[in-house]
Design a protein around this motif. Structure first.
Motif: not given
Length: 184
Positions: A109-111, A123-133, A138-150
């Protein structure tokens, strides 16, 4: 004629620009579970381990440490336990950033809502604002897998999680997400 060439140039540019977003979404839609090793950095501390993630909202992680730390979510609660702590830590999953990260439908939905997926060298990435955080996915640029988060943890420390050796849609025993198995 020059308008026709311009039209095709814009169309080609737009399709390649939109394709990374579409490819990430398509890959995520087809992913039911993910097995991965991870490196997690919290301030100056680095932890490693492996996880099994089952959509929606279930995860089991075993840390590579002498305390045999585990983190498990059954989709409602998040439990952290190890030989280092006397009592396990139990949280409502909805009170943690993992509630969103482990929710494939929410991510899809966010995408759909964002104008474009950003990218850096790796990486490809997008940001989500949630509860003031702020959560960055992150997604891999070659195979589009979920690759991590901060994220920020409950103590407001920045937590960076990087996924390695990613495998998707393997057989997973759902019994590993039973929280009671990990309570001392």
């Amino acid at each position: 004629m020059k308008y026709l060439i311009l039209f095709f140039f814009v169309l080609a540019y737009t399709s390649s620009y939109a394709s990374s977003k579409d490819k990430i979404k398509n890959k995520l839609e087809k992913t039911n579970n993910v097995y991965f090793k991870f490196v997690q950095k919290i301030n100056d501390k680095t932890e490693k381990g492996e996880c099994k993630l089952l959509y929606p909202k279930k995860i089991y992680c075993k840390y590579d440490d002498i305390y045999e730390k585990v983190m498990v979510s059954n989709g409602i609660s998040l439990l952290i336990n190890s030989k280092k702590i006397k009592n396990y830590l139990n949280y409502k999953l909805k009170d943690t950033p993992l509630d969103l990260i482990l929710d494939k439908d929410y991510l899809l939905k966010k995408i759909d809502e964002i104008e474009s997926i950003k990218e850096n060298n790796e990486n490809y990435y997008f940001k989500i604002n949630h509860n003031e955080s702020l959560i960055t996915i992150f997604f891999d640029k070659e195979n589009y897998d979920l690759k991590g988060w901060t994220t920020k943890d409950i103590y407001q420390n920045e937590v960076e999680t990087y996924l390695l050796n990613i495998e998707t849609n393997l057989m997973i025993d759902e019994g590993i997400f039973t929280i009671q198995k990990y309570i001392n």
